[in-house]
Design a protein around this motif. Structure first.
Motif, PDB file in Angstrom:
ATOM      1  N   ARG A   2       0.831  -1.199   0.000  1.00  0.00           N
ATOM      2  CA  ARG A   2       0.000   0.000   0.000  1.00  0.00           C
ATOM      3  C   ARG A   2       0.871   1.256   0.000  1.00  0.00           C
ATOM      4  O   ARG A   2       1.861   1.331   0.731  1.00  0.00           O
ATOM      5  CB  ARG A   2      -0.897   0.042   1.227  1.00  0.00           C
ATOM      6  CG  ARG A   2      -1.921  -1.056   1.344  1.00  0.00           C
ATOM      7  CD  ARG A   2      -2.612  -0.948   2.687  1.00  0.00           C
ATOM      8  NE  ARG A   2      -1.637  -0.990   3.789  1.00  0.00           N
ATOM      9  CZ  ARG A   2      -1.876  -0.542   5.016  1.00  0.00           C
ATOM     10  NH1 ARG A   2      -3.050  -0.012   5.313  1.00  0.00           N
ATOM     11  NH2 ARG A   2      -0.960  -0.641   5.969  1.00  0.00           N
ATOM     12  N   CYS A   3       0.476   2.250  -0.787  1.00  0.00           N
ATOM     13  CA  CYS A   3       1.061   3.588  -0.730  1.00  0.00           C
ATOM     14  C   CYS A   3      -0.089   4.589  -0.719  1.00  0.00           C
ATOM     15  O   CYS A   3      -1.061   4.412  -1.464  1.00  0.00           O
ATOM     16  CB  CYS A   3       1.931   3.883  -1.956  1.00  0.00           C
ATOM     17  SG  CYS A   3       3.284   2.761  -2.252  1.00  0.00           S
ATOM     18  N   TYR A   4       0.019   5.590   0.112  1.00  0.00           N
ATOM     19  CA  TYR A   4      -0.944   6.684   0.082  1.00  0.00           C
ATOM     20  C   TYR A   4      -0.252   7.867  -0.573  1.00  0.00           C
ATOM     21  O   TYR A   4       0.696   8.422  -0.037  1.00  0.00           O
ATOM     22  CB  TYR A   4      -1.449   7.008   1.484  1.00  0.00           C
ATOM     23  CG  TYR A   4      -2.473   6.015   1.964  1.00  0.00           C
ATOM     24  CD1 TYR A   4      -3.834   6.236   1.763  1.00  0.00           C
ATOM     25  CD2 TYR A   4      -2.081   4.838   2.591  1.00  0.00           C
ATOM     26  CE1 TYR A   4      -4.788   5.316   2.184  1.00  0.00           C
ATOM     27  CE2 TYR A   4      -3.027   3.907   3.021  1.00  0.00           C
ATOM     28  CZ  TYR A   4      -4.373   4.157   2.813  1.00  0.00           C
ATOM     29  OH  TYR A   4      -5.308   3.245   3.213  1.00  0.00           O
ATOM     30  N   CYS A   5      -0.729   8.243  -1.759  1.00  0.00           N
ATOM     31  CA  CYS A   5       0.012   9.144  -2.635  1.00  0.00           C
ATOM     32  C   CYS A   5      -0.781  10.413  -2.952  1.00  0.00           C
ATOM     33  O   CYS A   5      -2.013  10.390  -3.061  1.00  0.00           O
ATOM     34  CB  CYS A   5       0.355   8.457  -3.955  1.00  0.00           C
ATOM     35  SG  CYS A   5       1.307   6.938  -3.778  1.00  0.00           S
ATOM     36  N   LEU A  13      -5.276  12.117  -0.496  1.00  0.00           N
ATOM     37  CA  LEU A  13      -4.275  11.138  -0.891  1.00  0.00           C
ATOM     38  C   LEU A  13      -4.989   9.876  -1.362  1.00  0.00           C
ATOM     39  O   LEU A  13      -6.016   9.483  -0.803  1.00  0.00           O
ATOM     40  CB  LEU A  13      -3.353  10.812   0.279  1.00  0.00           C
ATOM     41  CG  LEU A  13      -2.136  11.728   0.481  1.00  0.00           C
ATOM     42  CD1 LEU A  13      -2.543  13.178   0.712  1.00  0.00           C
ATOM     43  CD2 LEU A  13      -1.265  11.237   1.631  1.00  0.00           C
ATOM     44  N   GLU A  14      -4.439   9.259  -2.368  1.00  0.00           N
ATOM     45  CA  GLU A  14      -5.064   8.103  -2.983  1.00  0.00           C
ATOM     46  C   GLU A  14      -4.330   6.827  -2.595  1.00  0.00           C
ATOM     47  O   GLU A  14      -3.093   6.785  -2.596  1.00  0.00           O
ATOM     48  CB  GLU A  14      -5.051   8.257  -4.509  1.00  0.00           C
ATOM     49  CG  GLU A  14      -5.748   7.135  -5.256  1.00  0.00           C
ATOM     50  CD  GLU A  14      -5.747   7.355  -6.757  1.00  0.00           C
ATOM     51  OE1 GLU A  14      -5.922   6.362  -7.499  1.00  0.00           O
ATOM     52  OE2 GLU A  14      -5.560   8.521  -7.182  1.00  0.00           O
ATOM     53  N   LEU A  68       3.280  11.571  -5.458  1.00  0.00           N
ATOM     54  CA  LEU A  68       4.227  11.733  -4.369  1.00  0.00           C
ATOM     55  C   LEU A  68       3.800  10.873  -3.184  1.00  0.00           C
ATOM     56  O   LEU A  68       2.635  10.918  -2.779  1.00  0.00           O
ATOM     57  CB  LEU A  68       4.277  13.197  -3.907  1.00  0.00           C
ATOM     58  CG  LEU A  68       4.567  14.284  -4.954  1.00  0.00           C
ATOM     59  CD1 LEU A  68       4.456  15.656  -4.303  1.00  0.00           C
ATOM     60  CD2 LEU A  68       5.941  14.083  -5.560  1.00  0.00           C
ATOM     61  N   THR A  69       4.724  10.115  -2.636  1.00  0.00           N
ATOM     62  CA  THR A  69       4.479   9.403  -1.385  1.00  0.00           C
ATOM     63  C   THR A  69       5.146  10.208  -0.284  1.00  0.00           C
ATOM     64  O   THR A  69       6.377  10.291  -0.222  1.00  0.00           O
ATOM     65  CB  THR A  69       5.048   7.976  -1.421  1.00  0.00           C
ATOM     66  OG1 THR A  69       4.517   7.287  -2.554  1.00  0.00           O
ATOM     67  CG2 THR A  69       4.672   7.218  -0.153  1.00  0.00           C
TER      68      THR A  69
END
Length: 350
Positions: A2-5, A13-14, A68-69
Motif C-alpha cells: 500500500r502507498c498513500y500518494c 491522498l489516494e 508523491l508518497t
C-alpha cells in the motif's frame, strides 16, 4: 504494498497498490513501523510554498510532480539490502535520515547533504513513509534506535533535527538567557525538550493557540504568551528583562518575524525555521544599528541526527506528545493538521 500518494495537489491522498520494492545496489529495504506527519507534508500536498505578494514557489518548478508518497519522518525494520550495501543490521528497527543529497558535490562532501542543490530527500523527491515499505539509498542513512520507541522517535528525523540544528546556531546564548520560541506545535514542543536536555536556560513560548500554550507549559516552558495579544512583544521584553537575545521562529510568517524583531534586544539573534510563508519589508539600517542577526536554518545533517538520537537515548529525554493513527486515516490526519487541531505530532502506523 500500500502507498498513500498525492496524485493531484489539494485532493485527498489516494491508496495505490504497488509491488513491494526490491533493494538494488547499495539500497536498503525497510518495513515502515512509524511515519510522522509534518507541516512540510501539507505544503507538498498543496503543491507550493507561499513567497508572499501573490507569488508561489511551485513544486513543479523544482521538478517535483505527482505521484508523491509523503512522510520524511520514518522508522522501520530493516528487511533486506542490495548486494553493494555491505553489512546491514537486518531485523533492527532504525530511524532514517531523509535529507539526502547527490552524494558527489562539495556540499555533500562537507556532510551537509541537507543543503545539496540536487536533493534526493525521502518523502519529497523519493518515495517516503506513507507506505508499507520504503527504500533507503544507502545504509549510512540508518540510525539505530537502541530501544527508543519508533513512534516517539520518528519525529526526531525532522522536528527533532530541525530544532536541534537551529538551537545549536544560537551558541552559548542557550545557557545564558531564555530562548524565545515562537510556535508551540510539534517543533516548538521538541525544541523545549531538546533545550532542557542540553542544559539550556529555558524557554519562553509564544503561540496563538491556547491548547498549544498549555502543552508548552506542561513541557516546562517558563512562560507562554498569546501571540495575538496586542502587547505580545512587550510581554516578551518584560519577561526577558529588556528584550530577547535568542529567538527561534518555528512559524516563519510575517507576523511572527515582526514579533521576533520587535521583541529582540540589541544584538539579538533570530533563527527562522518555519516555512509558513509570506514576505516582510525591512528597514535596512535597523539591522546594523541594533544590530540584529537574522539567520535561516533548514532541517539538519546526518551527524546532527546521530547526536540527537544519542542525546535522547543517553539522557532519557521525554518525547513530545504523539498521537498514533492507522495509516488508512492519513487524509483525516492531514485535515486535522491543516486546521491546527494537532498538539505535538501525529504518527501514522501501517
Amino acid at each position: 504494498m500500500r502507498c498513500y500518494c498525492v496524485t493531484e495537489h489539494g485532493q485527498p491522498l489516494e491508496l495505490v497498490e504497488r509491488p513491494a520494492p526490491q533493494a538494488q545496489g547499495t539500497e536498503v529495504l525497510l518495513r515502515v513501523k512509524a511515519a510522522g506527519l509534518c507541516h512540510t507534508d501539507l505544503h507538498l500536498w498543496e503543491g507550493y510554498y507561499d513567497l508572499g505578494g501573490g507569488r508561489r514557489l511551485k513544486l513543479a518548478d523544482r521538478g517535483i510532480k505527482p505521484p508523491l508518497t509523503l512522510s520524511h519522518e520514518i522508522c522501520g525494520e530493516v528487511i533486506s539490502a542490495g548486494p553493494d550495501a555491505g553489512p546491514v543490521p537486518t531485523g533492527a528497527t532504525v530511524l532514517v535520515h531523509p535529507w539526502i543529497g547527490c552524494g558527489e558535490c562539495a556540499t555533500c562532501e562537507r556532510g551537509e547533504e541537507n543543503l545539496c542543490l540536487k536533493a534526493q530527500s525521502l518523502g519529497i523527491v523519493r518515495p517516503g513513509g506513507f507506505a508499507d515499505y520504503v527504500i533507503v539509498p544507502h545504509p549510512r542513512y540508518l540510525v539505530e534506535l537502541d530501544g527508543l520507541d519508533p513512534a516517539s522517535a520518528a519525529p526526531l528525523a525532522c522536528a527533532g533535527v530541525t530544532t536541534y540544528s537551529a538551537l545549536k546556531k544560537l551558541g552559548d546564548r542557550l545557557y545564558q538567557d531564555p530562548v524565545v520560541i515562537i510556535g508551540a506545535g510539534g517543533l516548538g514542543l521538541m525544541a523545549i525538550e531538546i533545550l532542557k536536555a542540553l542544559g539550556g536556560n529555558g524557554a519562553i513560548v509564544v503561540d496563538i493557540d491556547p491548547a498549544k500554550r498549555e502543552a508548552a507549559m506542561a513541557a516546562g516552558a517558563f512562560l507562554a504568551i498569546d501571540g495575538k495579544a496586542d502587547d505580545a512583544a512587550k510581554q516578551v521584553i518584560q519577561a526577558t528583562g529588556g528584550g530577547a537575545r535568542s529567538v527561534l521562529d518555528l512559524v516563519g510568517a510575517p507576523p511572527t518575524v515582526k514579533l521576533a524583531m520587535d521583541a529582540s534586544a540589541r544584538g539579538g539573534h533570530i533563527v527562522i525555521c518555519g516555512l509558513m510563508g509570506g514576505e516582510i519589508n525591512l528597514s535596512l539600517p535597523v539591522i546594523p544599528m541594533r544590530p540584529l542577526t537574522l539567520q535561516g536554518s533548514y532541517v539538519g545533517t546526518l551527524s546532527e541526527l546521530k547526536e540527537l538520537v544519542r542525546l535522547f537515548r543517553d539522557k532519557a529525554v521525554s518525547s513530545i506528545p504523539v498521537t498514533r493513527r492507522p495509516l488508512a486515516e492519513v487524509n483525516a490526519a492531514l485535515e486535522d493538521l491543516q486546521h491546527g487541531k494537532i498538539v505535538g505530532r501525529t504518527i501514522l502506523v501501517p
